[in-house]
Design an enzyme around this catalytic site. Structure first.
Site, PDB file in Angstrom:
ATOM      1  N   SER A 141     163.294  30.366  67.806  1.00  0.00           N
ATOM      2  CA  SER A 141     161.849  30.377  67.534  1.00  0.00           C
ATOM      3  C   SER A 141     161.628  30.802  66.088  1.00  0.00           C
ATOM      4  CB  SER A 141     161.179  31.393  68.468  1.00  0.00           C
ATOM      5  OG  SER A 141     159.831  31.572  68.126  1.00  0.00           O
ATOM      6  N   TYR A 154     160.246  40.242  71.940  1.00  0.00           N
ATOM      7  CA  TYR A 154     160.567  38.797  71.866  1.00  0.00           C
ATOM      8  C   TYR A 154     161.292  38.509  70.558  1.00  0.00           C
ATOM      9  CZ  TYR A 154     159.716  33.689  72.011  1.00  0.00           C
ATOM     10  OH  TYR A 154     159.855  32.311  72.013  1.00  0.00           O
TER      11      TYR A 154
HETATM   12  N1  LIG Z   1     156.091  27.068  73.319  1.00  0.00           N
HETATM   13  C1  LIG Z   1     156.273  27.638  72.144  1.00  0.00           C
HETATM   14  O1  LIG Z   1     155.311  27.865  71.384  1.00  0.00           O
HETATM   15  C2  LIG Z   1     157.660  28.015  71.695  1.00  0.00           C
HETATM   16  C3  LIG Z   1     157.831  28.405  70.362  1.00  0.00           C
HETATM   17  C4  LIG Z   1     159.089  28.780  69.924  1.00  0.00           C
HETATM   18  C5  LIG Z   1     160.153  28.784  70.799  1.00  0.00           C
HETATM   19  N2  LIG Z   1     159.962  28.405  72.093  1.00  0.00           N
HETATM   20  C6  LIG Z   1     161.118  28.464  72.991  1.00  0.00           C
HETATM   21  O2  LIG Z   1     161.264  27.233  73.639  1.00  0.00           O
HETATM   22  C7  LIG Z   1     161.951  27.415  74.868  1.00  0.00           C
HETATM   23  C8  LIG Z   1     161.251  26.633  75.955  1.00  0.00           C
HETATM   24  O3  LIG Z   1     159.975  27.153  76.156  1.00  0.00           O
HETATM   25  P1  LIG Z   1     158.694  26.264  76.490  1.00  0.00           P
HETATM   26  O4  LIG Z   1     157.731  26.505  75.412  1.00  0.00           O
HETATM   27  O5  LIG Z   1     159.080  24.881  76.828  1.00  0.00           O
HETATM   28  O6  LIG Z   1     158.130  27.061  77.750  1.00  0.00           O
HETATM   29  P2  LIG Z   1     158.086  26.763  79.319  1.00  0.00           P
HETATM   30  O7  LIG Z   1     157.363  25.487  79.593  1.00  0.00           O
HETATM   31  O8  LIG Z   1     157.573  28.020  79.936  1.00  0.00           O
HETATM   32  O9  LIG Z   1     159.614  26.537  79.701  1.00  0.00           O
HETATM   33  C9  LIG Z   1     160.505  27.572  79.994  1.00  0.00           C
HETATM   34  C10 LIG Z   1     161.615  27.006  80.858  1.00  0.00           C
HETATM   35  O10 LIG Z   1     162.572  28.027  81.114  1.00  0.00           O
HETATM   36  C11 LIG Z   1     162.910  27.966  82.492  1.00  0.00           C
HETATM   37  N3  LIG Z   1     163.380  29.249  82.998  1.00  0.00           N
HETATM   38  C12 LIG Z   1     162.699  30.418  83.058  1.00  0.00           C
HETATM   39  N4  LIG Z   1     163.459  31.357  83.612  1.00  0.00           N
HETATM   40  C13 LIG Z   1     164.657  30.773  83.915  1.00  0.00           C
HETATM   41  C14 LIG Z   1     165.850  31.227  84.500  1.00  0.00           C
HETATM   42  N5  LIG Z   1     165.992  32.502  84.900  1.00  0.00           N
HETATM   43  N6  LIG Z   1     166.864  30.339  84.672  1.00  0.00           N
HETATM   44  C15 LIG Z   1     166.736  29.064  84.292  1.00  0.00           C
HETATM   45  N7  LIG Z   1     165.632  28.578  83.701  1.00  0.00           N
HETATM   46  C16 LIG Z   1     164.613  29.438  83.525  1.00  0.00           C
HETATM   47  C17 LIG Z   1     161.619  27.548  83.174  1.00  0.00           C
HETATM   48  O11 LIG Z   1     161.891  26.935  84.427  1.00  0.00           O
HETATM   49  P3  LIG Z   1     161.844  27.658  85.868  1.00  0.00           P
HETATM   50  O12 LIG Z   1     160.666  28.573  85.859  1.00  0.00           O
HETATM   51  O13 LIG Z   1     161.713  26.476  86.787  1.00  0.00           O
HETATM   52  O14 LIG Z   1     163.155  28.354  86.013  1.00  0.00           O
HETATM   53  C18 LIG Z   1     161.111  26.508  82.203  1.00  0.00           C
HETATM   54  O15 LIG Z   1     161.692  25.252  82.472  1.00  0.00           O
HETATM   55  C19 LIG Z   1     162.029  28.922  75.072  1.00  0.00           C
HETATM   56  O16 LIG Z   1     163.312  29.397  74.735  1.00  0.00           O
HETATM   57  C20 LIG Z   1     160.997  29.464  74.101  1.00  0.00           C
HETATM   58  O17 LIG Z   1     161.281  30.781  73.694  1.00  0.00           O
HETATM   59  C21 LIG Z   1     158.752  27.999  72.554  1.00  0.00           C
END
Ligand SMILES: NC(=O)c1ccc[n+]([C@@H]2O[C@H](COP(=O)([O-])OP(=O)(O)OC[C@H]3O[C@@H](n4cnc5c(N)ncnc54)[C@H](OP(=O)(O)O)[C@@H]3O)[C@@H](O)[C@H]2O)c1
Length: 246
Positions: A141, A154
């Site tokens: 991130s 975080y």
């Molecule tokens: N959105 C942003 O603004 C942003 C910015 C920078 C970085 N990121 C990073 O991008 C990545 C993806 O996030 P996103 O934005 O796409 O959010 P998201 O839609 O909330 O996706 C998170 C994913 O992680 C999975 N997950 C959560 N706990 C888990 C576990 N214990 N085991 C396996 N899977 C698990 C969730 O699936 P289940 O609940 O089905 O397990 C979901 O598929 C993260 O690492 C986040 O830190 C996001």
């Protein structure tokens, strides 16, 4: 053959779709089986090879099983996208430290468990398989590079991802396993929705009413990373919405 963690929503789901669109067989790992099944149906309907792996990556045995099942069912593993993550924000003073535990277990240890299990397969693929190179993409991130008020825990987890990834890159890049950090800014996904309402409104006011990226924008960057020729390794991709200042 690709394994994507956190494939049940957001960036992971979009990445699985994008990699399948490039012809990759994709293993989908996350906890919400119904969401994975829905995505798998869509991918196989489009003619792709897909595997659903209901996995909690914070449990090391499940992380290992996800990797081993992928190799058994799809034949090899040459792309891993460590994307599963959780962002729980708020002040450090008076914090609910169980939120820190959950983030460290998922963002740091989960990613490390999947990496440890996948490395022998990635090294073998780089040696023996047609591409002669393999890819480990760790989704970090902007929070892995810029500390912010209200984001300390975080930040700490994503800083850890950056350090682990860079040390690993130095260890294995000469063996043609590319390690890439992808560092998104604000993306429109479910991620922020897990926060308490007061934290959510603080986040909204700190970021302002900017036009966020879509999950597909990050999937596009990841696809670019893993489709470079063998001699090109993108080490870091920092990708913000145009209107995001910090
Ligand atoms: N959105 C942003 O603004 C942003 C910015 C920078 C970085 N990121 C990073 O991008 C990545 C993806 O996030 P996103 O934005 O796409 O959010 P998201 O839609 O909330 O996706 C998170 C994913 O992680 C999975 N997950 C959560 N706990 C888990 C576990 N214990 N085991 C396996 N899977 C698990 C969730 O699936 P289940 O609940 O089905 O397990 C979901 O598929 C993260 O690492 C986040 O830190 C996001």
């Amino acid at each position: 053959m690709a394994l994507v963690t956190g494939a049940s929503s957001g960036i992971g789901e979009a990445t699985a779709l994008a990699l399948a669109g490039e012809g990759a067989a994709v293993a989908l790992a996350a906890r919400r089986r119904d969401r994975l099944d829905g995505l798998a149906q869509k991918l196989s309907g489009d003619g792709g090879r897909v595997l659903v792996s209901e996995t909690d990556v914070t449990d090391e045995e499940q992380a290992i099983a996800a990797v081993e099942t992928t190799v058994e069912q799809l034949g090899r593993l040459d792309i891993v996208v460590n994307n599963a993550g959780l962002m729980l924000l708020g002040p450090i003073v008076g914090a609910d430290t169980s939120e820190w535990t959950r983030m460290v277990e998922l963002n740091v240890l989960g990613l490390m468990y999947v990496t440890a299990a996948a490395l022998p397969h990635l090294l073998r693929a780089a040696d023996e398989e047609p591409r002669q190179v393999s890819d480990l993409v760790n989704v970090s991130s902007v929070a892995g590079r810029v500390a912010r008020l209200g984001s300390g825990a975080y930040n700490a987890t994503k800083w850890a991802v950056n350090a682990f990834s860079e040390a690993l890159r130095q260890e294995i890049t000469e063996r043609h396993v590319r390690v890439t950090l992808v560092e998104p800014g604000a993306v429109s996904t479910e991620l922020a929705g897990h926060n308490r309402p007061e934290v959510l409104s603080a986040l909204r006011s700190s970021l302002g009413d900017i036009e966020r990226m879509e999950a597909e924008d990050i999937a596009d960057a990841i696809t670019y990373v893993v489709t470079r020729p063998r001699h090109v390794a993108l080490n870091e991709v920092l990708i913000r919405p145009t209107e995001q200042v910090r």
